[in-house]
Motif scaffolding. Sequence first.
Motif, PDB file in Angstrom:
ATOM      1  N   THR A  68       0.857  -1.185   0.000  1.00 37.78           N
ATOM      2  CA  THR A  68       0.000   0.000   0.000  1.00 37.78           C
ATOM      3  C   THR A  68       0.890   1.229   0.000  1.00 37.78           C
ATOM      4  O   THR A  68       1.770   1.374   0.854  1.00 37.78           O
ATOM      5  N   SER A  69       0.670   2.109  -0.965  1.00 36.26           N
ATOM      6  CA  SER A  69       1.454   3.332  -1.088  1.00 36.26           C
ATOM      7  C   SER A  69       0.534   4.522  -0.838  1.00 36.26           C
ATOM      8  O   SER A  69      -0.544   4.620  -1.430  1.00 36.26           O
ATOM      9  N   THR A  70       0.966   5.437   0.043  1.00 35.13           N
ATOM     10  CA  THR A  70       0.123   6.544   0.473  1.00 35.13           C
ATOM     11  C   THR A  70       0.831   7.877   0.299  1.00 35.13           C
ATOM     12  O   THR A  70       2.016   8.013   0.635  1.00 35.13           O
ATOM     13  N   LEU A  71       0.106   8.857  -0.225  1.00 31.09           N
ATOM     14  CA  LEU A  71       0.587  10.235  -0.334  1.00 31.09           C
ATOM     15  C   LEU A  71      -0.465  11.158   0.251  1.00 31.09           C
ATOM     16  O   LEU A  71      -1.642  11.072  -0.107  1.00 31.09           O
ATOM     17  N   GLN A  72      -0.048  12.044   1.163  1.00 31.04           N
ATOM     18  CA  GLN A  72      -0.971  12.990   1.791  1.00 31.04           C
ATOM     19  C   GLN A  72      -0.378  14.388   1.692  1.00 31.04           C
ATOM     20  O   GLN A  72       0.763  14.618   2.110  1.00 31.04           O
ATOM     21  N   VAL A  73      -1.142  15.333   1.140  1.00 32.39           N
ATOM     22  CA  VAL A  73      -0.686  16.709   0.979  1.00 32.39           C
ATOM     23  C   VAL A  73      -1.693  17.646   1.642  1.00 32.39           C
ATOM     24  O   VAL A  73      -2.890  17.578   1.347  1.00 32.39           O
ATOM     25  N   GLN A  74      -1.211  18.507   2.531  1.00 33.54           N
ATOM     26  CA  GLN A  74      -2.029  19.529   3.148  1.00 33.54           C
ATOM     27  C   GLN A  74      -1.130  20.715   3.495  1.00 33.54           C
ATOM     28  O   GLN A  74       0.053  20.734   3.153  1.00 33.54           O
ATOM     29  N   GLN A  75      -1.708  21.708   4.150  1.00 35.88           N
ATOM     30  CA  GLN A  75      -0.982  22.951   4.360  1.00 35.88           C
ATOM     31  C   GLN A  75       0.297  22.748   5.170  1.00 35.88           C
ATOM     32  O   GLN A  75       1.297  23.413   4.945  1.00 35.88           O
ATOM     33  N   SER A  76       0.277  21.805   6.098  1.00 32.93           N
ATOM     34  CA  SER A  76       1.443  21.579   6.951  1.00 32.93           C
ATOM     35  C   SER A  76       2.495  20.681   6.303  1.00 32.93           C
ATOM     36  O   SER A  76       3.561  20.473   6.879  1.00 32.93           O
ATOM     37  N   THR A  77       2.210  20.163   5.099  1.00 35.83           N
ATOM     38  CA  THR A  77       3.150  19.274   4.426  1.00 35.83           C
ATOM     39  C   THR A  77       4.343  20.068   3.903  1.00 35.83           C
ATOM     40  O   THR A  77       4.175  21.029   3.155  1.00 35.83           O
ATOM     41  N   ILE A  78       5.530  19.664   4.310  1.00 34.89           N
ATOM     42  CA  ILE A  78       6.740  20.345   3.862  1.00 34.89           C
ATOM     43  C   ILE A  78       7.198  19.793   2.515  1.00 34.89           C
ATOM     44  O   ILE A  78       7.489  20.538   1.582  1.00 34.89           O
ATOM     45  N   LYS A  79       7.245  18.473   2.409  1.00 32.83           N
ATOM     46  CA  LYS A  79       7.679  17.823   1.179  1.00 32.83           C
ATOM     47  C   LYS A  79       6.786  16.620   0.917  1.00 32.83           C
ATOM     48  O   LYS A  79       6.810  15.659   1.673  1.00 32.83           O
ATOM     49  N   PRO A  80       5.967  16.654  -0.146  1.00 33.19           N
ATOM     50  CA  PRO A  80       5.103  15.507  -0.439  1.00 33.19           C
ATOM     51  C   PRO A  80       5.925  14.260  -0.718  1.00 33.19           C
ATOM     52  O   PRO A  80       6.867  14.286  -1.521  1.00 33.19           O
ATOM     53  N   GLN A  81       5.582  13.155  -0.047  1.00 33.37           N
ATOM     54  CA  GLN A  81       6.299  11.902  -0.229  1.00 33.37           C
ATOM     55  C   GLN A  81       5.336  10.730  -0.151  1.00 33.37           C
ATOM     56  O   GLN A  81       4.346  10.783   0.570  1.00 33.37           O
ATOM     57  N   PHE A  82       5.665   9.680  -0.902  1.00 34.12           N
ATOM     58  CA  PHE A  82       4.921   8.438  -0.811  1.00 34.12           C
ATOM     59  C   PHE A  82       5.510   7.585   0.316  1.00 34.12           C
ATOM     60  O   PHE A  82       6.734   7.497   0.469  1.00 34.12           O
TER      61      PHE A  82
END
Length: 250
Positions: A68-82
């Motif tokens: 299972t590969s997950t990516l979460q992006v929101q305002q507090s995310t510094i660097k999007p990563q899987f």
Amino acid sequence: MKNSLWLAVVCLAASLPTHGETFKPIELKDQELAALRGRYVLPGRIISFGIVMTSTWQNANGEVIGATSTLQVQQSTIKPQFYVSMVNEKATGAGTRSASSAGTGTVTGGGGLSSTEGVTQVVRAAGDNNTAYNNVDINVTKADQAPATQPQGQVLAAGQTLVSENGAGALSISSTGLGVQLNIQASNNQGSSAQRLAQGGLMQNATLLGNGNQVNNVTSLNVVMRENVPTAASLNGSLDQLKGLRTFGY
């Protein structure tokens, strides 16, 4: 009826087309649609966006390989990563399943499936008692703030490939310039599956050559939108408009 009302009706009738083609739809060109992408999303309205990709293969003996590969992006995310969590399960209930024999099925064609655009879902089976499931979920919810998330699993860095293996087969998940891809090569010539998210397209492909296999490729897109709570200023403006209708007798 007042003369002013009659005059308004006559002017409205004169403005309508005489061939009964009112509000005729007009087809937009692809170039025009492409220019509209994302234009009507209000700033600050999307507060969280996530992608979850899951791919698993279970053989006739009950062994499971997958990830299972997950990516979460929101305002507090510094660097999007899987983040990747491996699925590696041994057979349970020994003796309840018979050992799987080597797959003898054959599928032909499909050479162009790796170069398709958009969403592509393919299942090709040359065996018995198999189950294959490809699915894409799009979930849009509303909330006052982004949900608290705790990344789980191993970081999948750009250019990196993670691998796992057991009796069900071998899995590899990689992140390249072409996107994220999960590949499973089932043991004993049972078949293979692939799931790829890249360049605006999604591909889910399962090929089964043996018997008694269960394959799942699932991708979920999760969007959280901020609740659009009306402010005091907007409410006052609406009330002022309603008050203006009183002068017309409403």
